[in-house]
Write a protein that holds these residues in place. Structure first.
Motif, mmCIF file in Angstrom:
data_model
loop_
_atom_site.group_PDB
_atom_site.id
_atom_site.type_symbol
_atom_site.label_atom_id
_atom_site.label_comp_id
_atom_site.label_asym_id
_atom_site.label_seq_id
_atom_site.Cartn_x
_atom_site.Cartn_y
_atom_site.Cartn_z
ATOM 1 N N TYR A 1 8.900 6.158 5.064
ATOM 2 C CA TYR A 1 8.242 5.160 4.224
ATOM 3 C C TYR A 1 9.176 4.678 3.114
ATOM 4 C CZ TYR A 1 4.868 3.363 0.751
ATOM 5 O OH TYR A 1 4.198 2.600 -0.167
ATOM 6 N N GLU A 2 9.887 5.617 2.480
ATOM 7 C CA GLU A 2 10.806 5.246 1.402
ATOM 8 C C GLU A 2 11.832 4.223 1.891
ATOM 9 O OE1 GLU A 2 14.264 7.113 -1.544
ATOM 10 O OE2 GLU A 2 13.152 8.452 -0.192
ATOM 11 N N LYS A 3 12.438 4.502 3.036
ATOM 12 C CA LYS A 3 13.473 3.590 3.563
ATOM 13 C C LYS A 3 12.884 2.213 3.871
ATOM 14 C CE LYS A 3 16.007 7.407 5.687
ATOM 15 N NZ LYS A 3 16.276 8.101 6.962
ATOM 16 N N GLU A 4 11.714 2.202 4.523
ATOM 17 C CA GLU A 4 11.111 0.931 4.929
ATOM 18 C C GLU A 4 10.665 0.090 3.739
ATOM 19 O OE1 GLU A 4 8.289 0.447 8.048
ATOM 20 O OE2 GLU A 4 9.027 2.183 9.138
ATOM 21 N N ILE A 5 9.959 0.734 2.813
ATOM 22 C CA ILE A 5 9.378 -0.064 1.734
ATOM 23 C C ILE A 5 10.445 -0.548 0.753
ATOM 24 C CG2 ILE A 5 8.782 1.856 0.188
ATOM 25 C CD1 ILE A 5 6.159 0.255 -0.413
ATOM 26 N N ILE A 6 11.469 0.240 0.499
ATOM 27 C CA ILE A 6 12.534 -0.218 -0.402
ATOM 28 C C ILE A 6 13.231 -1.440 0.198
ATOM 29 C CG2 ILE A 6 14.758 0.365 -1.454
ATOM 30 C CD1 ILE A 6 12.277 1.598 -2.814
ATOM 31 N N SER A 7 13.452 -1.414 1.509
ATOM 32 C CA SER A 7 14.044 -2.565 2.179
ATOM 33 C C SER A 7 13.137 -3.796 2.067
ATOM 34 C CB SER A 7 14.295 -2.234 3.651
ATOM 35 O OG SER A 7 14.767 -3.356 4.352
ATOM 36 N N HIS A 8 11.823 -3.605 2.282
ATOM 37 C CA HIS A 8 10.859 -4.698 2.175
ATOM 38 C C HIS A 8 10.804 -5.257 0.757
ATOM 39 C CE1 HIS A 8 9.386 -3.708 6.177
ATOM 40 N NE2 HIS A 8 8.581 -4.737 6.121
ATOM 41 N N LEU A 9 10.778 -4.357 -0.227
ATOM 42 C CA LEU A 9 10.694 -4.802 -1.615
ATOM 43 C C LEU A 9 11.938 -5.583 -2.034
ATOM 44 C CD1 LEU A 9 9.076 -1.688 -3.348
ATOM 45 C CD2 LEU A 9 8.086 -3.988 -3.201
ATOM 46 N N TYR B 1 0.836 -5.444 2.447
ATOM 47 C CA TYR B 1 1.864 -4.859 3.305
ATOM 48 C C TYR B 1 1.622 -3.350 3.427
ATOM 49 C CZ TYR B 1 4.216 -9.297 2.336
ATOM 50 O OH TYR B 1 4.507 -10.630 2.210
ATOM 51 N N PHE B 2 2.056 -2.787 4.541
ATOM 52 C CA PHE B 2 1.934 -1.356 4.822
ATOM 53 C C PHE B 2 0.465 -0.927 4.986
ATOM 54 C CE2 PHE B 2 6.208 -1.845 3.367
ATOM 55 C CZ PHE B 2 6.933 -0.947 4.134
ATOM 56 N N ILE B 3 -0.321 -1.828 5.547
ATOM 57 C CA ILE B 3 -1.665 -1.505 6.020
ATOM 58 C C ILE B 3 -1.738 -1.971 7.468
ATOM 59 C CG2 ILE B 3 -4.132 -2.044 5.824
ATOM 60 C CD1 ILE B 3 -3.836 -2.193 2.846
ATOM 61 N N ASN B 4 -2.200 -1.084 8.352
ATOM 62 C CA ASN B 4 -2.291 -1.384 9.793
ATOM 63 C C ASN B 4 -0.927 -1.655 10.420
ATOM 64 O OD1 ASN B 4 -5.135 -1.207 9.841
ATOM 65 N ND2 ASN B 4 -5.335 -3.325 9.180
ATOM 66 N N SER C 1 0.827 -1.204 0.000
ATOM 67 C CA SER C 1 0.000 0.000 0.000
ATOM 68 C C SER C 1 0.862 1.256 0.000
ATOM 69 C CB SER C 1 -0.916 0.019 1.227
ATOM 70 O OG SER C 1 -1.623 1.244 1.293
ATOM 71 N N CYS C 2 0.403 2.271 -0.739
ATOM 72 C CA CYS C 2 1.045 3.588 -0.660
ATOM 73 C C CYS C 2 -0.031 4.637 -0.391
ATOM 74 C CB CYS C 2 1.842 3.908 -1.914
ATOM 75 S SG CYS C 2 0.891 3.804 -3.433
ATOM 76 N N ASP C 3 -0.918 4.299 0.530
ATOM 77 C CA ASP C 3 -1.931 5.237 1.002
ATOM 78 C C ASP C 3 -1.468 5.770 2.353
ATOM 79 O OD1 ASP C 3 -4.298 6.129 2.588
ATOM 80 O OD2 ASP C 3 -5.371 5.598 0.755
ATOM 81 N N SER C 4 -1.267 7.071 2.443
ATOM 82 C CA SER C 4 -0.616 7.664 3.619
ATOM 83 C C SER C 4 -1.452 7.631 4.886
ATOM 84 C CB SER C 4 -0.220 9.118 3.325
ATOM 85 O OG SER C 4 -1.375 9.918 3.105
ATOM 86 N N ARG C 5 -2.691 7.133 4.816
ATOM 87 C CA ARG C 5 -3.518 7.020 6.016
ATOM 88 C C ARG C 5 -3.867 5.570 6.349
ATOM 89 N NH1 ARG C 5 -1.577 11.041 7.060
ATOM 90 N NH2 ARG C 5 -2.497 13.082 7.488
ATOM 91 N N PHE D 1 -1.850 3.234 6.675
ATOM 92 C CA PHE D 1 -0.825 2.679 7.549
ATOM 93 C C PHE D 1 -1.349 2.522 8.983
ATOM 94 C CE2 PHE D 1 2.082 5.625 4.905
ATOM 95 C CZ PHE D 1 2.229 4.688 3.908
ATOM 96 N N TYR D 2 -2.253 3.404 9.379
ATOM 97 C CA TYR D 2 -2.599 3.537 10.797
ATOM 98 C C TYR D 2 -3.695 2.569 11.231
ATOM 99 C CZ TYR D 2 0.192 7.722 10.176
ATOM 100 O OH TYR D 2 1.220 8.584 9.875
ATOM 101 N N ARG D 3 -3.386 1.798 12.279
ATOM 102 C CA ARG D 3 -4.308 0.776 12.778
ATOM 103 C C ARG D 3 -5.629 1.358 13.257
ATOM 104 N NH1 ARG D 3 0.765 -1.082 14.624
ATOM 105 N NH2 ARG D 3 0.625 0.120 16.552
#
Length: 313
Positions: A86-94, A70-73, A42-46, A48-50
Motif C-alpha cells: 500500500y505504501e508503494k502504491e499510494i505514494i506513487s499515486h499521490l 481512490y483505494f476503494i474497490n 482511503s486508508c481503510d485496510s478492508r 480495498f476489497y471489491r
C-alpha cells in the motif's frame, strides 16, 4: 533579483482524517473534499476489497460519486496485499495527483496504513520458512494460538494491533522469531521524507456515544444484507481478508457455532474492542489535532479554518 520561494509553503497538502470506526469520517470527509474541490484516498485496510462492502461500511455509491475516491474497490480478496504494498502504491499515486492538484484527503481508521503514508514503514527482516511455519500453525491451531504467542513475545504490540488480522499477526511473530526481539522494539519511527506536507486530524466522540453508533451501524448492516454478503463468500472464508470483524462471526454462525442473535452481538462487542484498539494506536501520535465530532457542521468549520491557514500558496 532572484526570488526564492518558501518550499514548505509551496508543497502540496495531504489532510489526514483519522478516527475509530463509526465516528463519522465518511460524511465529514466528503463535505470537506467537496469544499476544496479535492479527492479522497482511503486508508481503510478492508475497503480495498471489491467483494466486501456491507461489512466494511464502505461509502455508498452516491457518496463515492460525490467526490473522486481512490483505494476503494481496487483489490480482490484473492490478492495478497500488505501495508508495504500500500505504501508503494499510494505514494506513487499521490505524487502523480499532486502534479495536478494541491490538496488531497487521506481518510480511514487503519493506523498502520496511515503511518505507511505519513512516516513510511520500517524495513524489517523476512524469513519465508518461518512465515510458512506460522501459516501452518494458524491452520492447525487457530488464530488464538498465534495471539497467545504474540502476547508472550511482544505484549506491547499485542495490546495495540488488530488481533483478528492473521497476516499482520504472522508478520509480527515472524520478526520476533527471526530477531529474538519484540517486534515493537524494532519500529524505529524514523520518518521518510515526503514531497508533501501534512495536517492530521483525529475525530473522536464520547465512548458511550461511539458504542451506540457502533450498535446502530451493525443493525443497519444486518438490515442491508450483511448475512447474505458473508454467505456469498463462504467458499473463500480461509482468505486473510475475510478473517475480520463482521465476517468471521457470521462464518461461525453458518458453521452452527452460534445463533444469529449471538453472532450479531459478537460483531457489536468485537467492533467496540477494535475501536478501542484504534484509539490506543492513534493516541501515541502527538501530531494529531483532536476534533470532537458530535456536530458535523462544527467539526467542518473547525477543520476548514485550520486548513485555510496551512493550504499551499
Amino acid at each position: 533579483m532572484l526570488i526564492t520561494l518558501n518550499s514548505e509553503e509551496e508543497k502540496p497538502l495531504l489532510i489526514v482524517l483519522a478516527g475509530p470506526t463509526a465516528v463519522g469520517k465518511t460524511k465529514l470527509s466528503i463535505e470537506l473534499a467537496k469544499n476544496k474541490n479535492s479527492s479522497i484516498f482511503s486508508c481503510d485496510s478492508r475497503q480495498f476489497y471489491r467483494e466486501m462492502s456491507i461489512g466494511t461500511a464502505k461509502p455508498s455509491l452516491d457518496e463515492l460519486n460525490e467526490v473522486p475516491h481512490y483505494f476503494i474497490n481496487n483489490k480482490s480478496i484473492e490478492e495478497a496485499y500488505s501495508a508495504g504494498d500500500y505504501e508503494k502504491e499510494i505514494i506513487s499515486h499521490l505524487e502523480d495527483y499532486f502534479t495536478k492538484q494541491k490538496i488531497a484527503f487521506l481518510v480511514g481508521g487503519s493506523g498502520m496504513y496511515i503511518d505507511a503514508v505519513c512516516k513510511g514503514l520500517d524495513n524489517l527482516p523476512k524469513d519465508l520458512a518461518v512465515r510458512n511455519r506460522l501459516n501452518l500453525e494458524l491452520k492447525e491451531n487457530g488464530i488464538e494460538y498465534l495471539q497467545e504467542n504474540l502476547k508472550i513475545l511482544d505484549p506491547k504490540h499485542y495490546s495495540i494491533m488488530d488481533l483478528s488480522n492473521s497476516q499482520r499477526l504472522i508478520r509480527a511473530l515472524e520478526v520476533c522469531i527471526i530477531t529474538s526481539k519484540p517486534y515493537s522494539s524494532l519500529l524505529t519511527s524514523t520518518k521518510k521524507i515526503r514531497s508533501f506536507k501534512m495536517l492530521k486530524f483525529l475525530l473522536h466522540i464520547d465512548k458511550n456515544q461511539l458504542e451506540k453508533n457502533i450498535e446502530k451501524r451493525v443493525d443497519l448492516m444486518v438490515e442491508n444484507g450483511l448475512f447474505q454478503e458473508v454467505e456469498n463468500l463462504r467458499d473463500k472464508k480461509k482468505l486473510n481478508a475475510l478473517n475480520t470483524v463482521g465476517y468471521k462471526e457470521i462464518f461461525n454462525f453458518f458453521n452452527g457455532d452460534s445463533s444469529k442473535e449471538e453472532a450479531i452481538n459478537l460483531i457489536k462487542r468485537n467492533t467496540k474492542k477494535y475501536a478501542k484498539r484504534q484509539m490506543t494506536w492513534f493516541k501515541k501520535d502527538v501530531s494529531y489535532r483532536w476534533i470532537e465530532n458530535l456536530d458535523n457542521s462544527k467539526s467542518f468549520n473547525e477543520i476548514n479554518s485550520i486548513i485555510s491557514k496551512h493550504k499551499p500558496n
